[in-house]
Design a protein around this motif. Structure first.
Motif: not given
Length: 75
Positions: A20, A22, A51, A54, A63, A66-67, A69
């Protein structure tokens, strides 16, 4: 493996790892980006109307799938 290959509910109890990032704004003109590699057991799955799903690992932070990696499901 990407998340699109997996049903979010099927992740419960599975070992996963992902990365992730930020962005934290320091001043009006500067910010810093933190990158984090995480791994553990999926202990919670949350579905939202506005959304994507998570997850939390080891009962920690949540988390949005879709966000993240480099999502990997341990075999």
């Amino acid at each position: 493996m990407t998340f699109s290959n997996v049903n979010a509910l099927d992740l419960l109890g599975k070992q996963v790892s992902f990365e992730t990032s930020k962005d934290v704004k320091l001043t009006e003109t500067s910010s810093v980006t933190f990158h984090q590699k995480l791994s553990g057991t999926v202990t919670n799955v949350v579905f939202n109307l506005h959304s994507g799903p998570e997850i939390s690992i080891n009962d920690g932070d949540y988390y949005v799938l879709s966000e993240v990696d480099n999502f990997h499901l341990a075999q």
